[in-house]
Design an enzyme around this catalytic site. Structure first.
Site, PDB file in Angstrom:
ATOM      1  CG  ASP A  67      -2.207  -0.715   0.996  1.00 56.40           C
ATOM      2  OD1 ASP A  67      -2.474  -1.036  -0.165  1.00 56.40           O
ATOM      3  OD2 ASP A  67      -2.925  -0.950   1.963  1.00 56.40           O
ATOM      4  NE  ARG A  73       5.526   0.592  -6.822  1.00 58.24           N
ATOM      5  CZ  ARG A  73       6.003  -0.384  -7.577  1.00 58.24           C
ATOM      6  NH1 ARG A  73       6.519  -1.462  -7.023  1.00 58.24           N
ATOM      7  NH2 ARG A  73       5.955  -0.296  -8.866  1.00 58.24           N
TER       8      ARG A  73
END
Ligand SMILES: [Zn+2]
Ligand SMILES: [Zn+2]
Length: 252
Positions: A154, A156
């Site tokens: 997440d 990223r």
């Protein structure tokens, strides 16, 4: 409605041509605005902004309405790409309903942004997503399929999203989500979030599996044909007319 003017667009493009920064988040992601154009749609008039990034060759986009440069309290929705749902109208997920609800909502507002993040299958890619579907079709333990589909980074996505908002010079946002945890993660990356707008979807013949009381009570999303539906977006949308009990069961 005011939109980004020609001079503003030129300024953004000029600024981004040589943009470099220390990057956002653990992976130090940097993005650049590459192209901007008008995007009239069935949901209203938008502008579309294409970004490049330093991590991969994915082309993330912002679908923008109104003059959001330097604006406060801009309604923002993060949507993860889902080819099968968004484009083909698959009923194995609710991605298209979620995307349409966000575009419809923002299409009626004076300003707002949908960040369309190219993270197919919650970041695992289209092929792996179809593998996960296939596991389910084979009747194997859906926990395994769920896990295959659910594993993702997440952080990223949020770093890409945060930098996109910074590139657009948005000063503060109102996040369209039913997931307060998401707000904390974006805030950690430096985004000022003043409020949350609940993401409500209209009931239709396709999302009725959410409304089926028995399915929700058992803690699973099972449609009337007995197929389980996996959440592919980072938060589960709520359909108008859902009971409080059903809404709470979604978080379980
Ligand atoms: Zn940067
Ligand atoms: Zn989907």
């Amino acid at each position: 409605m005011t939109t980004l003017l020609h001079e503003q667009i030129q300024m953004l493009l000029d600024e981004n041509r040589d943009h470099e920064c220390e990057g956002v988040g653990r992976d130090k992601i940097c993005v650049r605005i590459e192209a901007i154009a008008e995007l009239p749609s069935r949901f209203g008039d938008f502008q579309i902004i294409a970004f490049s990034n330093t991590r991969d060759h994915k082309e993330h986009v912002a679908i923008v309405r109104g003059d959001i440069l330097g604006a406060d309290d801009v309604p923002v929705r993060l949507h993860s790409e889902c080819l099968t749902g968004d484009v083909i109208g698959s009923l194995r997920c609710d991605c298209r309903d979620q995307l349409e609800a966000a575009l419809k909502m923002i299409g009626k507002m004076d300003k707002g942004i949908v960040l369309y993040l190219r993270q197919e299958g919650r970041g695992i890619g289209l092929t792996n997503k179809i593998r996960a579907y296939s596991l389910q079709d084979a009747g194997l333990d859906t926990v395994e399929a769920n896990r295959a589909l659910g594993f993702r980074d997440d952080e990223r996505d949020y770093a890409v999203a945060a930098h996109m908002l910074m590139s657009l010079k948005v000063r503060s946002i109102r996040l369209i989500t039913n997931n307060p945890r998401k707000m904390a993660q974006l805030a950690e990356l430096g985004i000022v979030i003043n409020n949350r707008i609940p993401h409500m979807m209209e009931p239709n013949e396709y999302n009725r599996f959410y409304l089926e009381t028995k399915a929700v009570k058992s803690g699973h999303w099972i449609d009337l044909r007995g197929r389980r539906h996996l959440p592919e977006q980072t938060d589960r949308a709520i359909i108008e007319g859902m009971s409080q009990e059903a809404i709470e069961a979604l978080d379980g």
